[in-house]
Design an enzyme around this catalytic site. Structure first.
Site, short mmCIF file in Angstrom:
data_model
loop_
_atom_site.label_atom_id
_atom_site.label_comp_id
_atom_site.label_asym_id
_atom_site.label_seq_id
_atom_site.Cartn_x
_atom_site.Cartn_y
_atom_site.Cartn_z
N GLY A 62 -2.31 3.89 2.97
CA GLY A 62 -3.24 3.74 1.86
C GLY A 62 -4.22 2.60 2.03
CB THR A 82 -0.89 0.06 1.25
OG1 THR A 82 -0.06 0.22 2.41
CG2 THR A 82 -1.76 -1.17 1.39
CG ASP A 83 1.13 5.96 -1.17
OD1 ASP A 83 2.13 6.11 -0.42
OD2 ASP A 83 0.84 6.77 -2.07
CD1 TRP A 84 4.90 5.59 4.94
CD2 TRP A 84 4.75 4.31 3.12
NE1 TRP A 84 6.03 4.81 4.87
CE2 TRP A 84 5.96 4.00 3.76
CE3 TRP A 84 4.43 3.60 1.96
CZ2 TRP A 84 6.86 3.04 3.30
CZ3 TRP A 84 5.32 2.65 1.48
CH2 TRP A 84 6.51 2.38 2.14
#
Length: 839
Positions: A773, A769-771
């Protein structure tokens, strides 16, 4: 060739990388205007105007920002290149910029201005400078980056009143006026017709030696060969996405926070929680959306198909020499088309040329843009009179259409025309060939839009007026209040103290299967492995402000002692995975920075050219060398996963992160990204493509703004670059985006992550995931095949443990994700370092 002050302090290996970065910058800068004034003569006396000369931008802001031990400014660069810089004017600007910078430093770091206001000079000062000098060089700068989009206002997309005044003054008093555009994204260019500068050079955001690269071009040491990877429109409203850039809502509702909300455990506002008992007004269902009504007609595809004039077309760029291009030996095969292009330097100085091949494909039953780039190449440097022949081989699948009715990649029946030229507007047909209808690849529709508001209107050449993009009626101005990171205390399960029967090295050595190995881990160990090792409490301010974090001394994460200490702790890194010592599982480290390892952290040393200028080289060989340099830097820094390259499409010039991305065109984006990946992974470093997918604006990025589009648009424009990079670059990991896609969060989108990415394209790495996310949907992420949730918080571990206990989450899902992650871990440099310590 002279380098900036501080170059001598680097190692020989680092100096080689710096020189490479300078070459990339030189080849990616685009000469937009030249009436013969450039190159300047040796020893030319130049007056430098604009605060951009002092605050020359080498990187953007956000996770794509960079830090270097030195950054060349324009005055130093011009002197390095052999020009004489006007010192009285330079002192005036230096004093002004120093005073303004002190004001900036008093502002909170996350609120600081990117650039300072332009200096308003007295008319007499400009005239005096003109009397002393041969030419005026005016620098304009625009900073942008993660977290916010640019604005359609003066001082950003448009020139400010002060910038207009400066151009008027220098044009009135100087015979020769050159403008440098040191910008993160394209701007309105109508001022060119007003002031008629003698030269305009697009220098983009070019890294620490970028100013030297610009000076080399201005003084004629380098012949410019960059070409635009974006169309520059004459007017904002000419851009079809201008109607749909931002966020809209289906309506508004009152919502009172209750205990049934999905728990939130992060420090940034990308979540849905409202404090319990508080009432807010928010979009219905907490949904915001952006309609991609322009469909396939992004950038030059629109302007060429609808006959709309541009300021500068895609692929455009001037040179100090001239070239002749001829195509020959066209041949159609069962697999595709083959042909040759011969380029001859017909001018007086050496130079490189970009060959661009466009297609107007058969349009029945599905319409197509009038021009689609299907191949490109860059010549070597050709001496005057020298020629080079380039062989092209293009398979049918690479320019097929996606037919939603048949859920297949198709070759349509009819006539197809090929064009050779210098840009998307100026090209000449050189071959025409017939195709029959052929089904090239049968797939399944996976991302059909489920739009709540109204049927999705999509632009069509067959009915331009009836399908013209129109903004939805309700902008999503929400009053929602966000939650905060929970302060709850969690009781961790006891971890067995016994050594595991099998260690990760045994899987690598073929002694045991990955499935048998992961079956040994407890549920708790599996969960912690799939969650970032940042399990300490982090304040929202620290999480939001990377500049502040870069200045803070690093402290190892807490709460990990039961599983083992991190194998490595590297200052300036973006994240870690957990170490599980009883099974011989080491930590791998991750670093931001598509243009420099470590991003903006002061632990980094080198700042490379950014993505857009790299793409403007149209040179895949050079891009691969750049990737190799960044991979070497990552290896030396003990970075295992480099969170790059990023290459979402330049759908609109206001997108804040465009400088981190390559182009409006998916072919250029995919080919350049694949080259960077191949180069970086020549070292024991894993790349991480991002952000998957349709992440084309920063507006409402924390608020789950839904990218709504047809599946054909998605596959031909927004996924095509990823597909090319995955198949030709073989990256080890991929990062999902913050936005939903057609109603489903990309981090939880099984059809996207499993069916398309893995089953269709053959990707066999791990997905992260994005941070933050995951947006509170940790269970759904794991079930969809999102293998690693970053950066990791105690609440996520607790939540997933309880979901395994109550049967919501199957252990088998954890094991599958762990296996994909550990496949990369066991072949990483971290594994080698870990084993060497064991020995």
């Amino acid at each position: 060739m002279k380098f900036g002050k501080g170059y001598e302090n680097y190692t020989k290996e680092e100096q080689t990388r710096i020189a490479l970065g300078r070459q990339v910058a030189s080849e990616g800068m685009v000469l937009l205007e030249n009436n013969g004034a450039l190159p300047l003569k040796p020893g030319a006396k130049v007056a430098l105007f604009g605060v951009g000369q002092i605050g020359f931008l080498h990187g953007g802001s956000g996770s794509g920002s960079t830090f270097a031990d030195y950054v060349v400014k324009l005055p130093e660069a011009m002197e390095n290149a052999g020009a004489a810089v006007d010192q009285p004017l330079l002192s005036l600007y230096a004093d002004y910029c120093a005073a303004e910078q002190k004001k900036v430093e008093k502002e909170p770091p996350h609120m600081r201005r990117g650039t300072i206001p332009e200096l308003v000079l007295p008319e007499a000062a400009v005239k005096a400078a003109a009397d002393r000098n041969d030419a005026a060089i005016v620098s304009f700068a625009r900073l942008a980056g993660e977290g916010r989009d640019r604005k359609l206002e003066q001082g950003d997309y448009y020139l400010s009143e002060e910038e207009h005044a400066l151009l008027r003054a220098v044009r009135a008093h100087f015979k020769t006026v050159i403008v440098l555009l040191n910008i993160c994204g394209t701007i309105d260019m109508n001022w060119v017709d007003t002031y008629r500068p003698d030269g305009v050079l697009m220098v983009w955001i070019p890294g620490q030696e970028g100013a030297d690269a610009a000076a080399d071009i201005l003084m004629g040491h380098v012949n410019p060969s960059g070409r635009l990877t974006d169309t520059i429109a004459k007017n904002w409203k000419d851009i079809p996405s201008s109607e749909n850039f931002g966020a809209w809502a289906d309506g508004f509702e009152s919502y009172t926070g209750d205990e049934n909300q999905i728990p939130y455990w992060g420090g940034v506002g990308n979540h849905e929680m409202v404090p319990v008992g508080e009432t807010v007004v928010r979009p219905i269902g907490n949904r915001r959306y952006t309609e991609y009504q322009e469909g396939l007609y992004v950038g030059y595809r629109y302007f060429t198909s609808f006959g709309v004039d541009t300021a500068y077309p895609f692929g455009y760029g001037l040179s100090y020499t001239t070239f002749a291009r001829t195509a020959s030996d066209f041949r159609q095969t069962e697999r595709g088309i083959d042909f040759k292009v011969t380029v001859t330097n017909t001018g007086a100085v050496p130079g490189k040329e970009v060959v661009q091949i466009y297609l107007h494909g058969a349009e029945e039953p599905l319409e197509r843009p009038d021009r689609e780039l299907i191949a490109f190449a860059k010549t070597r440097e050709l001496a005057p009179g020298e020629r080079q022949t380039i062989d092209f081989s293009v398979d049918y699948r690479s320019f097929a259409v996606y037919n939603e009715d048949r859920a297949a990649w198709m070759l349509q029946a009819g006539s197809n025309a090929l064009y050779l030229g210098g840009d998307s507007l100026h090209n000449v047909e050189f071959a025409c060939f017939e195709t029959s209808e052929i089904l090239l690849e049968q797939v399944t529709n996976r991302v059909t839009p489920a739009h709540h508001t109204r049927p999705l209107n999509v632009l069509s050449k067959r009915d331009p007026e009836g399908t013209k993009p129109v903004a939805p009626p309700i902008p999503a101005n929400s009053g929602e209040k966000h939650g905060r990171m929970k302060d709850d205390k969690y009781e961790w399960p006891e971890v067995p103290s016994t050594e595991g029967k099998w260690k990760l090295r045994d899987v690598r050595d073929g002694k045991v299967s990955m499935a048998e190995f992961v079956s040994q881990l407890t549920d708790f160990e599996l969960i912690v492995l799939l969650i970032g090792a940042n399990l300490s409490k982090i304040s929202a301010v620290e999480t939001m402000d990377r500049e502040m974090m870069a200045d803070m001394p690093p402290e190892p994460p807490e709460r990990m002692t039961q599983l083992g200490e991190l194998s490595e702790y590297v200052p300036g890194m973006s994240g870690y995975t957990a170490a599980i010592e009883r099974f011989g599982i080491p930590t791998i480290t991750m670093s931001d920075g598509p243009a420099g390892i470590g991003g903006g952290a002061k632990t980094s040393k080198l700042a490379f050219p950014t993505a857009t200028i790299t793409a403007c080289t149209f040179n895949t060989e050079l891009a691969e060398q750049l990737g190799e340099a960044l991979g070497a830097e990552a290896e030396e820094r003990k970075v295992d996963v480099w969170l790059a390259p990023a290459f979402n499409i330049h759908r609109n010039p206001l997108a804040g992160r465009n400088y981190e991305y390559y182009s409006e065109d998916p072919l250029v984006s995919g080919k350049i990204a694949a080259a960077v990946v191949r180069g970086a992974q020549k070292h024991p470093v894993s790349t991480c493509l991002k952000h998957f997918a349709a992440n084309n604006q920063e507006t409402s990025r924390w608020d789950k703004d839904d990218s709504v589009m047809t599946e054909r648009t998605l596959r031909e424009i927004y996924l095509k670059g990823f597909e090319i990079a995955v198949k030709e670059g073989d990256p080890h990991s991929l990062m999902t985006s913050y936005n939903p896609l057609n109603g489903k969060q990309t981090a939880t989108h099984r059809e996207l992550l499993q069916n398309i990415l893995r089953d269709e394209w053959g990707f066999d790495g791990f997905v992260v995931t994005d941070w933050e996310g995951d947006t509170g949907l940790a269970v759904e992420c794991i079930q969809a095949g999102n293998d690693l949730l970053m950066p990791g918080f105690p609440g996520m571990v607790d939540w997933l443990c309880k979901r395994v206990q109550d049967g919501t989450l199957e252990r088998s899902d954890l094991e599958i994700c762990a296996g994909r992650l550990l496949k990369v871990v066991m072949h990483s440099a971290a594994m080698e370092r870990y084993l060497s310590k064991e020995a």
